[in-house]
Every structure is written in structure tokens, then in C-alpha cells.
Design an enzyme around this catalytic site. Structure first.
Site, PDB file in Angstrom:
ATOM      1  N   CYS A  66      -2.541   8.946   2.718  1.00  0.00           N
ATOM      2  CA  CYS A  66      -2.649   8.672   1.255  1.00  0.00           C
ATOM      3  C   CYS A  66      -3.780   8.693   0.630  1.00  0.00           C
ATOM      4  O   CYS A  66      -3.755   8.745  -0.727  1.00  0.00           O
ATOM      5  CB  CYS A  66      -2.197   6.848   1.163  1.00  0.00           C
ATOM      6  SG  CYS A  66      -3.320   6.115   2.355  1.00  0.00           S
ATOM      7  N   GLU A 105       1.053  -1.121   0.058  1.00  0.00           N
ATOM      8  CA  GLU A 105       0.012   0.077  -0.013  1.00  0.00           C
ATOM      9  C   GLU A 105       0.844   1.250  -0.100  1.00  0.00           C
ATOM     10  O   GLU A 105       1.628   1.595   1.058  1.00  0.00           O
ATOM     11  CB  GLU A 105      -0.890   0.072   1.212  1.00  0.00           C
ATOM     12  CG  GLU A 105      -1.796  -1.204   1.711  1.00  0.00           C
ATOM     13  CD  GLU A 105      -3.072  -1.456   0.558  1.00  0.00           C
ATOM     14  OE1 GLU A 105      -3.464  -0.190  -0.136  1.00  0.00           O
ATOM     15  OE2 GLU A 105      -3.390  -2.589   0.516  1.00  0.00           O
TER      16      GLU A 105
HETATM   17  P1  NAD Z   1       8.448   5.273   4.535  1.00  0.00           P
HETATM   18  O1  NAD Z   1       8.339   4.513   3.202  1.00  0.00           O
HETATM   19  O2  NAD Z   1       9.555   6.098   4.590  1.00  0.00           O
HETATM   20  O3  NAD Z   1       8.342   4.281   5.733  1.00  0.00           O
HETATM   21  C1  NAD Z   1       7.647   3.212   5.730  1.00  0.00           C
HETATM   22  C2  NAD Z   1       8.179   2.084   6.655  1.00  0.00           C
HETATM   23  O4  NAD Z   1       9.262   1.769   5.976  1.00  0.00           O
HETATM   24  C3  NAD Z   1       8.667   2.670   8.074  1.00  0.00           C
HETATM   25  O5  NAD Z   1       8.409   1.567   8.712  1.00  0.00           O
HETATM   26  C4  NAD Z   1      10.257   2.936   7.647  1.00  0.00           C
HETATM   27  O6  NAD Z   1      10.946   2.580   8.923  1.00  0.00           O
HETATM   28  C5  NAD Z   1      10.583   1.770   6.605  1.00  0.00           C
HETATM   29  N1  NAD Z   1      11.618   2.195   5.804  1.00  0.00           N
HETATM   30  C6  NAD Z   1      11.968   3.599   5.614  1.00  0.00           C
HETATM   31  N2  NAD Z   1      13.172   3.416   4.753  1.00  0.00           N
HETATM   32  C7  NAD Z   1      13.397   2.183   4.434  1.00  0.00           C
HETATM   33  C8  NAD Z   1      14.287   1.802   3.525  1.00  0.00           C
HETATM   34  N3  NAD Z   1      15.166   2.186   2.673  1.00  0.00           N
HETATM   35  N4  NAD Z   1      13.985   0.208   3.706  1.00  0.00           N
HETATM   36  C9  NAD Z   1      13.293  -0.344   3.829  1.00  0.00           C
HETATM   37  N5  NAD Z   1      12.327   0.143   4.900  1.00  0.00           N
HETATM   38  C10 NAD Z   1      12.290   1.425   5.091  1.00  0.00           C
HETATM   39  O7  NAD Z   1       6.978   5.965   4.491  1.00  0.00           O
HETATM   40  P2  NAD Z   1       6.605   6.879   5.645  1.00  0.00           P
HETATM   41  O8  NAD Z   1       6.895   8.341   5.210  1.00  0.00           O
HETATM   42  O9  NAD Z   1       6.752   6.228   6.998  1.00  0.00           O
HETATM   43  O10 NAD Z   1       4.837   6.970   5.398  1.00  0.00           O
HETATM   44  C11 NAD Z   1       4.331   7.833   4.328  1.00  0.00           C
HETATM   45  C12 NAD Z   1       3.913   7.119   3.055  1.00  0.00           C
HETATM   46  O11 NAD Z   1       3.032   5.895   3.233  1.00  0.00           O
HETATM   47  C13 NAD Z   1       3.572   7.788   2.339  1.00  0.00           C
HETATM   48  O12 NAD Z   1       4.130   7.836   0.924  1.00  0.00           O
HETATM   49  C14 NAD Z   1       2.041   7.495   2.316  1.00  0.00           C
HETATM   50  O13 NAD Z   1       1.386   7.756   0.797  1.00  0.00           O
HETATM   51  C15 NAD Z   1       2.152   6.101   2.465  1.00  0.00           C
HETATM   52  N6  NAD Z   1       0.788   5.530   3.034  1.00  0.00           N
HETATM   53  C16 NAD Z   1       0.140   4.795   2.023  1.00  0.00           C
HETATM   54  C17 NAD Z   1      -1.069   3.953   2.462  1.00  0.00           C
HETATM   55  C18 NAD Z   1      -1.917   3.102   1.749  1.00  0.00           C
HETATM   56  O14 NAD Z   1      -2.845   2.588   2.043  1.00  0.00           O
HETATM   57  N7  NAD Z   1      -1.704   3.189   0.208  1.00  0.00           N
HETATM   58  C19 NAD Z   1      -1.369   4.576   3.716  1.00  0.00           C
HETATM   59  C20 NAD Z   1      -0.622   5.186   4.626  1.00  0.00           C
HETATM   60  C21 NAD Z   1       0.771   5.796   4.003  1.00  0.00           C
END
Ligand code: NAD
Length: 479
Positions: free
Chosen positions: A285, A251
Site C-alpha cells: 500500500c 487501512e
Molecule cells: P481485499 O480487500 O480483497 O481482502 C482483504 C481481506 O478482506 C481478506 O481477509 C479478504 O478475505 C477479505 N474480503 C475479501 N472480500 C471481502 C468481502 N466481499 N467482504 C468482506 N471481506 C472480504 O484486499 P487484498 O486484495 O487481500 O489486499 C490488498 C489491498 O489491501 C490493497 O488495496 C492494499 O492497498 C490494501 N492494503 C492496505 C494497507 C494499509 O495499511 N493501508 C496495507 C496493506 C494492504
């Protein structure tokens, strides 16, 4: 309000433990206060979490589904009793307003409850076979260990959706929750423990996100990864998952267009979309972001959005009257500024906002940009904050062209009572969650997933639980 001691530790094989890789601060984005510490897992602790989940899998997957469901419903009931603690964590470490914090806590409670009900609705099919008297059984079978990786914007409900569905299906899990909102995960895991879910079934780690995710996806025991987060990280994880052909439910980002057609009621557009735009400071999102407005209503919509944006009272969730909280961290504000600068340099007009508020914490003034040119980066990269763009359109074709130009395809909104317009938009708009004259919430009982850069797979509904299973085909001769 409860005390601010929000220390978050690892939970591995039924034991709370400190991280061998050190710790970091759990920071309140509303004032910069240190709320507690976050324990960081070493590689051997991540390995122990995977092994614990793997060891717990045979017994958990054989546990009658109705019993698994009862335990999940108990988690839901315990969280309902502890709603103040969960909402408090969401408010402090997540920067939510009181209303947003309680709203999200309620949705997490609902997600565990619904998945608890769904556990005993996971069933297969019986077909006749091709040999006389034979049968073919199609049986959903739990996959094994699930890795759940969750973001900070909805830290409780997204954990609840993933763990609820995985456990309902009979999988065990290693949760890598966001280090920005770690205590919300702690509250949920405590409820899981107190509900009586056995040791090893759910394990919780924090750490260096890239290293932990890499290790989870390299582990042969991990059969599925459910990730909610940015498209950038999703693509990294997809490449890592390819090595073991680990199943993925992703997601990812969204960049929702809002088509406002000429017959729409502008007041209704603002009334319906503003809470979705500015709730959780726009870090959602499904947040409506790109308003594509028929030229006859353009000025009214800009005026309405500006008035609404200016009506919010920015503040810490604990302050009386706060209706809009901070964004997650300083990095978010730097990204907003870069996107706004780019748009303005290409001709966009800042109708209101556009700057960081001068107070402790990470507050950004709700921003409305008009006259946004089609090549502005903000139309293609999700701002993920309290910023909306408005573009004037003269035809439905033009609106659809703009709407479909972004690489995301998740939520989208249409305001029109015309059946012709609705039919055309439904047929041609690249979106997987369309709100017509209303919002587009993600609820536990219906499957929802993204397209394109917004991801793949489903969460919610029976599809969301079945994602954690393999349909086993058993061709059975007559006895
Ligand atoms: P992010 O991708 O930075 O982080 C998400 C998770 O991934 C966290 O647990 C983080 O620690 C981990 N992560 C970060 N960098 C990583 C890496 N290099 N390798 C592996 N894991 C890593 O996202 P965020 O900033 O925490 O959240 C916001 C994003 O989430 C936005 O893009 C938003 O649109 C998306 N989102 C999508 C939905 C959906 O249902 N489509 C819902 C909520 C949020």
C-alpha cells in the site's frame, strides 16, 4: 527449508479444528503447487469464535497490563525462535523472495514486542473536579471483542499489528485471516498459544470472506473491526459496521505519488524508491507508483527506472538469485493487463515490461509506463503490482494537482532539498505518510492511518492501542 505441508485450520476457544464448510487449496503463487488446505468455517463455527472471544474478555481485560505485555513479548520471542518457519510460509504461500519473507517476519516479531511494551503504558488522566475535593478520572477501558480482518500482501505483520494492539489494550479477538496466506496466521497463533495466552482470547477463522465478515459485523459482541484491505471491501464493511455503530479502523488502498523536483539526484530517487516499488512484487500500500517528474529530469528518471526494472531476476523465492517473486493470484494479472491496455489506448508508452512471464505461477514483468495521459485509469486505480507510471511536470502546482487527483491519500514521496518545495508539498499534498528523500515505512511505534479512500483510524503508536479502548470518565466526589 521445512516441508511444504502448510495445512491451515480454524482455532476456536483454544482448539484447532477443521472447518465444517469444507476446505480450499493453499496454493503457491510461485509455481501453482498445492501447499496444503485451508479449513473454511461454517456460520456456527464463526459464532463459536465470537462467543469464545466474548467469554474470555472479562478475565483478559482484568489481567494486569504488565502481564498481558509479558505474554505478548513472549509471542515475539517465540516467533523469533521460529522465524524460519514463518519466513518459509511467507515465501511459499505469499510468493515472497527470501529477503522480503525474512524482512516481514522480523517486522511481525517487532510489532508483537513493541505492543507488549506498550501494554503497561496505557494509562489515564486525573483532572480536578468541579466540586471541592472531587476528581475526574479519564480511564482507557478495553472495548470488548475485536474483529481483525487481514489481507495477503503482508499477512504476518498486519496480523501482528492488529492482535498486538488489541491484546495490549485488553481486548480479545476473532481474526479472519486471508485465505490466500493462511499458514502465516497459523504460525502466529501457535506462538500465541505456546506463550500461554489463555483459550478464547484469540480465535482464528477462514471462510467465505463476505459471509464471515458480515457475520462478524452483525454480532453485538464485536465492538471494533480493524480491517486492512482494498477500498472496495472497506466500504462494504463500513456500511455493515454502521448497523451496530461498530468502531472501525480501516487501512485501505494507496496509490503513492513520487514528486521528483528539479534539484533532486535521479540516482538517489531510483535507489530509494525501487525497493519500495518492487518489493513484494509491488503489492504494497506504500509502493511508490505515480512518478511526477520535473521536465528537466524526466528522461533520466525513465531510464533509471527502466534499468532497475530490467535488473530484477524473477523467480520462485526458493530459487537462487531471485529478487522479484510472483503476484498473489491470476486475478491480479488480469487487472494489470486491463489497466495497461487502457493507458496504452490513450497514448501511454510501455518503456519496459507490460506482460505476464511465461512460466508456472503468476509472474508479471516489472513495467514502466511513460507519457501516461491524465485520464488513464491507472492513475486513479491502484495497480497494486510491479508497475510504475511516469508523467512529466513543468511546475510544482502541476505536480501537486496530479498527485492529489487520485482518490487515495496514504503514502507519498518527495525528492528535493529545497525548503520552499518541501514546505509547499507538506502543506498541499493529500497524504498521510510522506517520505522526503527517503522511504515511508510503517513502524510499530508511530501512528499511521489513511485519508480519503485510504481509510481512517490509526495503527501503530499509543494511538493504535488506544483505538481498542473507550475513555471512561469517572466524576468522583471527595470521600
Ligand atoms: P481485499 O480487500 O480483497 O481482502 C482483504 C481481506 O478482506 C481478506 O481477509 C479478504 O478475505 C477479505 N474480503 C475479501 N472480500 C471481502 C468481502 N466481499 N467482504 C468482506 N471481506 C472480504 O484486499 P487484498 O486484495 O487481500 O489486499 C490488498 C489491498 O489491501 C490493497 O488495496 C492494499 O492497498 C490494501 N492494503 C492496505 C494497507 C494499509 O495499511 N493501508 C496495507 C496493506 C494492504
Amino acid at each position: 527449508m521445512p516441508a511444504k505441508n502448510l495445512d491451515a485450520h480454524l482455532f476456536i476457544n483454544g482448539q484447532w479444528q477443521e472447518g465444517s464448510a469444507g476446505k480450499r487449496d493453499n496454493v503457491d503463487p510461485g509455481n501453482g503447487d498445492i501447499l496444503g488446505i485451508v479449513s473454511l468455517a461454517s456460520a456456527s463455527q464463526v459464532d463459536a469464535a465470537i462467543k469464545a472471544a466474548d467469554a474470555a474478555f472479562p478475565a483478559w481485560s482484568r489481567t494486569p497490563a504488565v502481564h498481558r505485555g509479558l505474554l505478548l513479548k513472549k509471542v515475539s520471542a517465540l516467533l523469533a525462535e521460529r522465524v524460519d518457519e514463518l519466513a518459509n510460509a511467507l515465501l511459499l504461500e505469499g510468493g515472497k523472495t527470501k529477503a522480503d519473507a525474512y524482512g516481514e517476519a522480523g517486522r511481525a516479531i517487532e510489532a508483537f514486542g513493541w505492543n507488549g511494551e506498550e501494554a503497561s503504558r496505557v494509562f489515564g488522566k486525573v483532572h480536578t473536579g468541579i466540586v471541592e475535593g472531587s476528581t475526574r478520572l479519564s480511564v482507557p477501558t478495553a472495548l470488548g471483542v475485536a474483529a481483525a480482518i487481514t489481507p495477503w500482501n503482508f499477512p504476518a505483520v498486519l496480523i501482528a499489528r492488529k492482535l498486538g494492539a488489541a491484546l495490549a489494550a485488553g481486548c480479545t479477538a476473532v481474526l479472519k485471516a486471508s485465505e490466500f496466506t493462511p499458514y502465516s496466521a497459523t504460525v502466529i497463533i501457535r506462538a500465541i498459544v505456546d506463550a500461554g495466552i489463555p483459550a478464547g482470547v484469540v480465535n482464528l477463522v477462514y471462510g467465505d470472506p463476505a459471509a464471515v465478515s458480515e457475520q462478524l459485523l452483525a454480532a453485538p459482541e464485536v465492538k471494533i473491526v480493524s480491517f486492512t484491505g482494498s477500498t472496495h471491501v472497506g466500504k462494504l464493511l463500513a456500511a455493515q459496521a454502521a448497523r451496530n455503530l461498530t468502531r472501525c479502523v480501516f487501512e485501505l488502498g494507496g496509490h503513492a505519488p513520487v514528486i521528483v523536483w528539479e534539484d533532486a539526484d535521479p540516482e538517489r530517487v531510483i535507489q530509494v524508491t525501487a525497493p519500495a516499488k518492487f518489493g513484494t512484487a509491488g503489492q504494497s500500500c506504500v509502493a511508490p507508483t505515480r512518478y511526477l517528474v520535473h521536465e528537466s529530469l524526466h528522461d533520466k528518471i525513465v531510464q533509471g527506472l527502466v534499468a532497475k526494472a530490467e535488473s530484477y531476476q524473477l523467480g520462485h523465492g526458493l530459487e537462487d538469485g531471485t529478487t522479484l517473486g510472483p503476484v498473489a493470484h491470476a486475478g491480479r494479472i488480469a487487472e494489470f493487463k486491463a489497466l495497461i491496455e487502457d493507458a496504452v489506448s490513450k497514448g501511454a508508452v510501455i518503456e519496459t515490461g507490460g506482460y505476464q512471464v511465461d512460466r508456472p505461477g503468476f509472474f508479471f514483468k516489472p513495467t514502466i509506463l511513460s507519457n501516461v495521459p491524465s485520464d488513464a485509469k491507472i492513475l486513479f486505480e491502484e495497480p497494486f503490482g510491479p508497475i510504475a507510471t511516469v508523467q512529466k511536470v513543468a511546475s510544482l502546482e502541476q505536480a501537486l494537482e496530479h498527485a492529489n487527483a487520485a482518490p487515495y491519500a496514504f503514502a507519498a514521496y518527495l525528492f528535493s532539498d529545497s525548503l520552499r518545495v518541501r514546505n509547499e508539498v507538506v502543506a498541499k499534498l493529500n497524504a498521510s505518510n510522506l517520505g522526503i528523500n527517503q522511504t515511508a515505512p510503517s513502524l510499530p511505534d508511530v501512528a499511521l492511518g489513511g485519508l480519503g479512500n485510504s481509510g481512517y483510524g490509526y495503527e501503530g503508536g499509543s494511538e493504535g492501542v488506544l483505538a481498542y479502548t473507550q475513555l471512561k470518565l469517572i466524576n468522583q466526589s471527595a470521600l
